[in-house]
Design a protein around this motif. Sequence first.
Motif, PDB file in Angstrom:
ATOM      1  N   VAL A 338       0.828  -1.196   0.000  1.00 28.96           N
ATOM      2  CA  VAL A 338       0.000   0.000   0.000  1.00 28.96           C
ATOM      3  C   VAL A 338       0.870   1.257   0.000  1.00 28.96           C
ATOM      4  O   VAL A 338       0.592   2.229  -0.717  1.00 28.96           O
ATOM      5  CB  VAL A 338      -0.953   0.008   1.215  1.00 28.96           C
ATOM      6  CG1 VAL A 338      -1.817   1.268   1.208  1.00 28.96           C
ATOM      7  CG2 VAL A 338      -1.841  -1.230   1.203  1.00 28.96           C
ATOM      8  N   MET A 358      -4.069   5.051  -2.441  1.00 33.50           N
ATOM      9  CA  MET A 358      -4.234   4.100  -1.344  1.00 33.50           C
ATOM     10  C   MET A 358      -5.707   3.872  -1.027  1.00 33.50           C
ATOM     11  O   MET A 358      -6.107   2.761  -0.656  1.00 33.50           O
ATOM     12  CB  MET A 358      -3.473   4.589  -0.111  1.00 33.50           C
ATOM     13  CG  MET A 358      -1.970   4.637  -0.299  1.00 33.50           C
ATOM     14  SD  MET A 358      -1.033   4.926   1.225  1.00 33.50           S
ATOM     15  CE  MET A 358      -1.615   6.542   1.689  1.00 33.50           C
ATOM     16  N   THR A 362      -6.987   0.103  -1.063  1.00 29.92           N
ATOM     17  CA  THR A 362      -7.455  -0.527   0.169  1.00 29.92           C
ATOM     18  C   THR A 362      -8.959  -0.779   0.159  1.00 29.92           C
ATOM     19  O   THR A 362      -9.451  -1.630   0.892  1.00 29.92           O
ATOM     20  CB  THR A 362      -7.097   0.333   1.399  1.00 29.92           C
ATOM     21  OG1 THR A 362      -7.632   1.657   1.232  1.00 29.92           O
ATOM     22  CG2 THR A 362      -5.595   0.423   1.573  1.00 29.92           C
ATOM     23  N   SER A 368      -5.033  -0.358   5.704  1.00 28.18           N
ATOM     24  CA  SER A 368      -3.636  -0.324   6.125  1.00 28.18           C
ATOM     25  C   SER A 368      -3.410   0.960   6.908  1.00 28.18           C
ATOM     26  O   SER A 368      -3.111   2.011   6.345  1.00 28.18           O
ATOM     27  CB  SER A 368      -2.698  -0.372   4.906  1.00 28.18           C
ATOM     28  OG  SER A 368      -1.348  -0.149   5.302  1.00 28.18           O
TER      29      SER A 368
END
Length: 398
Positions: A338, A358, A362, A368
């Motif tokens: 990530v 990200m 995700t 994360s």
Amino acid sequence: MITLQLDIAETVGVAALVLVLGEFVRQRVTWLSRYFIPGPVIGGLIFSLIALLGQQAGLFTVQFDDQIRAFLLLVFFTTIGFSASFELLKKGGVAVALFLGIAVGLVIVQNFVGVGLASALGIHPLLGLAAGSIALTGGHGTAAAFGPLLEQAGATGAFPAAVASATWGLVAGCAIGGPLGTLLLRRHRLQGPQIADTTRMPRQMIDGHSEDSHGVRAAMTATILLAICMGLGTLLVDLLARWEITIPAYLGPMLVAAIVRNLIDWRGTKLPQGELDVVGAVSLSFFLAIALMSMKLWELADIAGPLLVILIVQTLLMAAYAYFVTFNLMGRDYDAVVISAGHCGFGMGATPNAMANMQAFTAAHGPSRKAFFVIPLVGSLFIDFFNATIIASFMGFM
């Protein structure tokens, strides 16, 4: 030629349509969904292409209100500040220092590559610096600051070159982040946390609300906290400016929000984090949409071939650096994947681009917290200082 001058309300309205368009296209074009290209990037780029056609045909140009974009960036980074607790800092201290070293390493490599290629291609070396960390790690703000200085040093056309390079990086950083993360995930057979754990997914808008939402009261509390921190933070930036200490406009509100967050933790009061996350996600999406649809793609067409070669090489360099350096040094695990995807946006455009990369990644593979803590902290607090110092050193040497 007709010039369409849009005010704040009209700019936000167009951005909303661009967001809908981008998400519509993303859901229907398989490879866009597979590689997690953010919706705001897709919609904004489509709008920019339309604006390019209008400008080239001599039909129309569109000018947007810049204040709303700056305001959205301020809101977003204030919400980031609320996530920076001392408890998280203790857990992520080593990771933050390590990623800062990785980011500084990229700054140095970008400048060596830019200057080296510019010299080899027969253009002024400082034009290579304009297509290095000034525009890429630094983004449009640093490009606007250093571009005129490069021209004063003898690099004719450095300012438009830097702005165009920053525009390139804004798109390229978002475009390569998702594919790189997917490649790392598959190549190393890694798997993220269970996506069902939505209550712990930071900076995500899950079905339009958070599971721990307290309704109107919590939303009002979040709004009041945001407004107070943004106001006090802006006063802090102005006060430091009077003492000839210049920091980014968004840094003051983010620092104040971090202080408020830790005071709330110290008192044991519950923070409306879910509502703050929703506001952060929405402001980031609108910021990216407005930034991308405001691009003047015809500026790229005016850039000489050598500059385009440098930008292509810089894009490949970013992907290789994230794949071989960032991923391996950050732990070779899911969090490292990530962070690597985010570093593509961070190293080619700006911290909001990293957050968008990200977010998209995700949302499909799981949260994360380490990545969402490390990258904005380095991007907001440290990298601008190191980048400016290194750029000044390169300029002085040349």
